[in-house]
Enzyme design. Structure first.
Site, PDB file in Angstrom:
ATOM      1  N   SER A   1      -3.331  -8.885  -4.924  1.00 53.94           N
ATOM      2  CA  SER A   1      -2.971  -9.262  -3.553  1.00 53.94           C
ATOM      3  C   SER A   1      -3.207 -10.740  -3.300  1.00 53.94           C
ATOM      4  O   SER A   1      -3.911 -11.421  -4.043  1.00 53.94           O
ATOM      5  CB  SER A   1      -3.784  -8.440  -2.549  1.00 53.94           C
ATOM      6  OG  SER A   1      -3.470  -7.079  -2.634  1.00 53.94           O
ATOM      7  N   MET A   2      -2.631 -11.243  -2.223  1.00 51.89           N
ATOM      8  CA  MET A   2      -2.853 -12.617  -1.811  1.00 51.89           C
ATOM      9  C   MET A   2      -4.341 -12.882  -1.642  1.00 51.89           C
ATOM     10  O   MET A   2      -5.042 -12.100  -0.997  1.00 51.89           O
ATOM     11  CB  MET A   2      -2.154 -12.892  -0.479  1.00 51.89           C
ATOM     12  CG  MET A   2      -0.652 -12.874  -0.530  1.00 51.89           C
ATOM     13  SD  MET A   2       0.072 -13.055   1.125  1.00 51.89           S
ATOM     14  CE  MET A   2      -0.390 -14.740   1.503  1.00 51.89           C
TER      15      MET A   2
END
Length: 388
Positions: free
Chosen positions: A104-105
């Site tokens: 994920s970011m």
């Protein structure tokens, strides 16, 4: 995955630039700076990966052997990166059909870790190991011996275990169904899920200490929109409750993916001619998003692409074959509605919209969840006593 979009400048910022970005935006809190500095995301990424642009919905192939500079830029960017397609059935360098594991970011990772509020020495269970980077950050903060992470995919779990070992963080990594938790190491002070849920297993509440926190990306089958629910376990251990903290978008837990009937099972030939019809002035935009799914249960929504100024939004019941369709046309303030079945789905949507307007058009941040024994989940507005 997540909902924000990585900007080109973020991709080119490098690790020091990423650190500055996360500090400037508040995603990286002081308590987590040491973990960011010590645990490199790049050490948990595969040689071939697929950075994902949330704005376009497209992924590109980046091969470390062919273009190490581009690979490193993306590894050190605030960008979601797909690391597996099609539950591992995908082969080859090109993107697959459906992403099934990712990194994920970093802005989302650290924002969720801040919500989780992990302290040194606390026992943590992570549902959804992915690359292992999140577990490594948890291990740096709480101690590797205090962290257990589980993943339903055996290959994903094996790769993450190896990466954690290389990083000198021997977290216990298990290949198992995360819905069951891991009672053998319970109770936990914190449980965090890194996959999207539609039902929260009460086993997680059972395995968390009173006052402990469970952080879960949660949504309804109405659409893909989700928000993280920060649930605190009650002193009697019989429930957990808390507000939604931020909008997110995660790959859904595999056992909770939606499998609905085909369109023809709802709308067979001639059904549109036999359906009840009406006209609505409800704006199409008010059908989008996270909140409508809270207000109209057991329904999924599908919007056709606009063609020649016409766009149809379909609603399908999940407990029966009730359906509704609203046909919106560019430049018109009203849409024609068709509906059929035991439930009048469009009538339910209109009633929900009236309630939403009467309560000040609340956003996700005014809602919350309570999970009770028996697996019952209640949605509330402003206070757990105000159940919808």
């Amino acid at each position: 995955m997540t909902t924000p979009t990585a900007q080109a400048a973020d991709v080119d910022s490098g690790r020091d630039g990423l650190r500055r970005l996360l500090l400037r935006t508040g995603a990286l809190e002081p308590a987590w700076v040491a973990a960011f500095d010590a645990v490199r995301r790049a050490d948990f990424l595969p040689g071939v990966m697929w950075p994902h642009d949330m704005a376009t919905g497209r992924s590109r192939t980046v091969d470390k052997a062919r273009d190490p500079d581009a690979w490193q830029r993306y590894a050190d960017s605030d960008c979601p990166i797909v690391t597996q397609w099609d539950d591992g059935a995908h082969n080859g360098p090109e993107p697959g059909r459906s992403f099934s594991s990712s990194s994920s970011m970093p802005s989302l990772v650290f924002s969720m870790l801040a919500d989780l509020d992990v302290r040194e020495g606390q026992r943590v269970l992570e549902i959804g190991t992915g690359t292992g980077w999140n577990a490594a950050l948890l291990a740096h903060r709480a101690g590797a011996g205090n962290v257990v992470t589980v993943d339903v995919d055996g290959v994903v779990a094996t790769d993450a275990r190896a990466a954690l070992q290389r990083a000198g963080l021997p977290v216990r990594v298990l290949h198992r169904d995360g819905c069951l938790g891991f009672p053998e190491r319970a109770p936990y002070d914190r449980i965090i899920a890194t996959c999207g849920l539609r039902d929260i297993p009460f086993e997680w509440v059972d395995q968390t200490v009173p006052g402990g926190v469970i952080l879960v990306p949660w949504g309804t089958y109405y659409g893909p929109e989700e928000a993280t629910a920060r649930l605190v376990v009650a002193e009697d251990g019989r429930s957990a409750s808390g507000p939604f903290t931020r909008p997110v978008g995660f790959m859904r837990m595999r056992s909770q993916r939606l499998v609905r009937r085909q369109h023809a099972a709802y709308v067979p030939p001639g059904a549109m001619d036999r359906a009840d019809t009406s006209v609505t002035s409800l704006p199409a935009a008010d059908l989008d998003g996270f909140v409508p799914g809270l207000l109209v249960p057991d329904v999924t929504r599908v919007a056709d692409r606009e063609r020649e100024g016409r766009r149809t939004v379909w609603l399908y019941g999940l407990s029966d074959t009730s359906w509704a369709a609203a046909v919106f046309r560019a430049g018109r303030n009203e849409a024609k509605v068709y509906q059929s079945g035991p439930r009048r789905l469009w009538d339910e949507v209109e009633t929900a919209h009236e309630w939403w307007q009467a309560h000040g058009r609340p956003g996700f941040e005014r809602f919350g969840l309570t999970v009770e024994q028996g697996g019952r989940t209640r949605v509330w507005l402003d206070d757990p006593s105000c159940v919808l």
